[in-house]
Design a protein around this motif. Sequence first.
Motif, short mmCIF file in Angstrom:
data_model
loop_
_atom_site.label_atom_id
_atom_site.label_comp_id
_atom_site.label_asym_id
_atom_site.label_seq_id
_atom_site.Cartn_x
_atom_site.Cartn_y
_atom_site.Cartn_z
N ALA A 228 0.83 -1.21 0.00
CA ALA A 228 0.00 0.00 0.00
C ALA A 228 0.86 1.25 0.00
CB ALA A 228 -0.91 0.01 1.22
N LEU A 229 0.29 2.35 -0.51
CA LEU A 229 0.97 3.64 -0.48
C LEU A 229 0.89 4.23 0.93
CD1 LEU A 229 -0.37 5.27 -3.77
CD2 LEU A 229 1.91 4.32 -3.39
N LEU A 230 1.99 4.79 1.39
CA LEU A 230 2.03 5.48 2.68
C LEU A 230 2.10 6.98 2.43
CD1 LEU A 230 2.26 5.74 5.72
CD2 LEU A 230 4.70 5.15 5.53
N LEU A 231 1.05 7.70 2.81
CA LEU A 231 0.94 9.13 2.55
C LEU A 231 0.87 9.90 3.86
CD1 LEU A 231 -1.86 9.14 -0.21
CD2 LEU A 231 0.62 8.97 -0.54
N PRO A 232 1.84 10.77 4.16
CA PRO A 232 1.70 11.66 5.31
C PRO A 232 0.62 12.71 5.03
CG PRO A 232 3.99 11.54 4.54
CD PRO A 232 3.14 10.94 3.47
N VAL A 233 -0.07 13.12 6.07
CA VAL A 233 -1.08 14.19 5.97
C VAL A 233 -0.84 15.18 7.09
CG1 VAL A 233 -3.54 14.76 6.02
CG2 VAL A 233 -2.78 12.64 4.93
N THR A 234 -0.85 16.46 6.78
CA THR A 234 -0.76 17.49 7.80
C THR A 234 -1.96 18.43 7.66
OG1 THR A 234 0.75 18.76 6.35
CG2 THR A 234 1.74 17.41 8.08
N LEU A 235 -2.43 18.92 8.81
CA LEU A 235 -3.65 19.73 8.88
C LEU A 235 -3.36 21.02 9.61
CD1 LEU A 235 -5.98 16.85 10.20
CD2 LEU A 235 -5.61 17.47 7.81
N TRP A 236 -4.14 22.04 9.32
CA TRP A 236 -4.01 23.29 10.06
C TRP A 236 -5.26 24.13 9.91
CZ3 TRP A 236 -1.52 22.32 5.44
CH2 TRP A 236 -1.77 23.20 4.39
N ASP A 238 -6.88 28.12 9.64
CA ASP A 238 -6.58 29.54 9.40
C ASP A 238 -7.73 30.34 10.01
OD1 ASP A 238 -8.65 29.27 7.57
OD2 ASP A 238 -7.34 29.26 5.82
N ASP A 239 -7.95 31.54 9.55
CA ASP A 239 -8.98 32.38 10.17
C ASP A 239 -10.39 32.07 9.69
OD1 ASP A 239 -7.08 33.73 11.66
OD2 ASP A 239 -6.73 35.23 10.10
N SER A 240 -10.53 31.12 8.78
CA SER A 240 -11.84 30.79 8.24
C SER A 240 -12.44 29.59 8.98
CB SER A 240 -11.73 30.48 6.75
OG SER A 240 -11.18 29.18 6.57
N PRO A 241 -13.71 29.31 8.78
CA PRO A 241 -14.31 28.11 9.38
C PRO A 241 -13.82 26.82 8.75
CG PRO A 241 -16.00 29.75 8.81
CD PRO A 241 -14.73 30.17 8.15
N THR A 242 -13.11 26.91 7.62
CA THR A 242 -12.65 25.73 6.90
C THR A 242 -11.25 25.35 7.33
OG1 THR A 242 -14.00 26.30 4.97
CG2 THR A 242 -12.18 24.78 4.61
N MET A 243 -11.05 24.09 7.68
CA MET A 243 -9.71 23.59 8.00
C MET A 243 -8.95 23.32 6.71
SD MET A 243 -8.65 20.28 10.33
CE MET A 243 -9.31 19.06 9.16
N ARG A 244 -7.65 23.56 6.73
CA ARG A 244 -6.80 23.31 5.58
C ARG A 244 -5.96 22.05 5.83
NH1 ARG A 244 -9.57 26.77 2.38
NH2 ARG A 244 -9.78 28.78 3.45
N GLY A 245 -5.37 21.55 4.76
CA GLY A 245 -4.54 20.36 4.91
C GLY A 245 -3.72 20.09 3.67
N ARG A 246 -2.82 19.13 3.81
CA ARG A 246 -1.99 18.71 2.69
C ARG A 246 -1.80 17.20 2.74
NH1 ARG A 246 4.50 19.57 1.65
NH2 ARG A 246 4.53 18.69 -0.45
N VAL A 247 -2.06 16.55 1.61
CA VAL A 247 -1.73 15.14 1.44
C VAL A 247 -0.38 15.09 0.75
CG1 VAL A 247 -2.44 12.92 0.51
CG2 VAL A 247 -4.18 14.58 1.21
N GLN A 268 11.42 7.74 9.64
CA GLN A 268 12.11 9.03 9.71
C GLN A 268 11.58 9.99 8.65
OE1 GLN A 268 14.70 10.17 12.02
NE2 GLN A 268 13.72 11.96 11.10
N VAL A 269 11.32 9.49 7.44
CA VAL A 269 10.74 10.34 6.40
C VAL A 269 9.36 10.83 6.82
CG1 VAL A 269 9.97 10.43 3.99
CG2 VAL A 269 12.07 9.19 4.57
N LEU A 270 8.59 9.95 7.45
CA LEU A 270 7.28 10.34 7.96
C LEU A 270 7.41 11.42 9.02
CD1 LEU A 270 4.23 9.61 7.82
CD2 LEU A 270 4.65 7.97 9.67
N ALA A 271 8.35 11.25 9.94
CA ALA A 271 8.58 12.24 10.98
C ALA A 271 8.98 13.59 10.38
CB ALA A 271 9.66 11.76 11.95
N ASP A 272 9.79 13.56 9.33
CA ASP A 272 10.21 14.81 8.68
C ASP A 272 9.02 15.53 8.04
OD1 ASP A 272 12.81 14.25 9.43
OD2 ASP A 272 13.41 13.46 7.46
N ALA A 273 8.10 14.75 7.44
CA ALA A 273 6.90 15.36 6.86
C ALA A 273 6.04 15.98 7.96
CB ALA A 273 6.11 14.31 6.07
N PHE A 274 5.89 15.26 9.07
CA PHE A 274 5.14 15.82 10.19
C PHE A 274 5.79 17.12 10.68
CE2 PHE A 274 3.54 11.41 11.81
CZ PHE A 274 2.68 11.33 10.74
N ALA A 275 7.11 17.09 10.79
CA ALA A 275 7.83 18.26 11.30
C ALA A 275 7.61 19.48 10.40
CB ALA A 275 9.31 17.96 11.43
#
Length: 321
Positions: A228-236, A238-247, A268-275
Motif C-alpha cells: 500500500a501507499l504510505l501518505l503523510p497528511v498534515t492539517l491546520w 486559518d482564520d476561516s471556518p474551513t480547515m486546511r490540509g496537505r496530502v 524518519q521520512v514520515l517524521a520529517d513530513a510531520f515536522a
Amino acid sequence: MTDLRGRLTDGAYAAGWSAVKRLPEPVAVRLGQTIADLAWKRRGERVRRLESNYARVVPDATPERLAELSRAGMRSYLRYWMESFRLPAWSPERVRTGFDPEGLHNLTDGLASGRGVILALPHLGNWDLAGAWVTTKLETRFTTVAERLKPETLYDRFVAYREGLGMEVLPHSGGSAFGTLARRLRDGGLVCLVADRDLSASGVEVKFFGDAARMPAGPALLAQQTGALLLPVTLWYDDSPTMRGRVHPPIEVPETGTKAEKTSVMTQVLADAFATGIADHPEDWHMLQRLWLADLDPAKDPEKNTGSGQAVAADPEKGTP
C-alpha cells in the motif's frame, strides 16, 4: 476513586456531545475560546507541557512568544473539541465545506490504483473532521484504530461517535488489529492512523526537531507487507471556518536493507513530513503530553509504556492474517 473519576470523565464527554452540538456555531466557537483561555491562564500541567513542546519546535522563541503560542494552541485544541462534539449534527454539505486539502490527487490516484492507501497524521488540526470529509466528500469508508479507554463506556462512546462518521474502528490490540488493517489494504482499502507518538518498546526512534523521539512502526510495516501507499497528511486552521490540509507524496519503501532498516528509514521520512507541517503551524499541534525521550523520567512518568493508541506498531510476522 478511579471508578468515580472514570464516571465523571464519561459524563463530561456525554454532556459535551449532547449540549455543544445544539449550540449555534458562533456560540460554540466563543465557548471554546473562553474555556481555552481559562485553562491557559491556570497554567496547569498540560499547558506547561504544551509550551515546553513548542519550545522544541520554535527553539528561538522568546518566553513571550511561547506564551502566545501556548494560548493559541489551547484555542486550537478547544476548537478541535467543539468541532468534534458538533460533527454528528453537521449536515453533509457542512462537512464537505469544512475541509480543503492540497495534494488530494495523491490520495485519489492511490485509491484508483487499487494498491490500498495508508494515511498517517500527527495530532494536528482536527483529524476527525478530515476523516468525516473523506467518508462524506469522497464517499470512501476507511479503517482506523482506537485505544481502549477507561472507563469502557467512554471507549464505547468514542467508537460509536467515529462509526457514526462512517469509519470502521478497531480496538488497539496488537497483532490482531494489524492483521485486519493489512487485509483492508490488500483489498485496496484506506487506513488512517494518528502516528506521531509511540512510547512503547516497539516504537521507532527518530530525529524530531533535532532530538530523539519514538513514533509507531505500524504505518511503515503495513506499507512493506501489503504494498500500500504510505501518505503523510498534515492539517491546520486559518482564520476561516474551513480547515486546511496537505496530502504529501508517497513515502517509498527502500529497495535494500532489512525490514527493521527499511522501517527506520520510512518512519524518519514520515517524521520529517510531520515536522514540516508542525513547524508551519505549531499552534495547531495538540501535543499536551511528553514526546521526546529526553523529557521522559522512567521512574516517574506514568506514560512510559503507553503508545498513541492510534497507529498499530505490531510486527507483521506476529500478526499476519
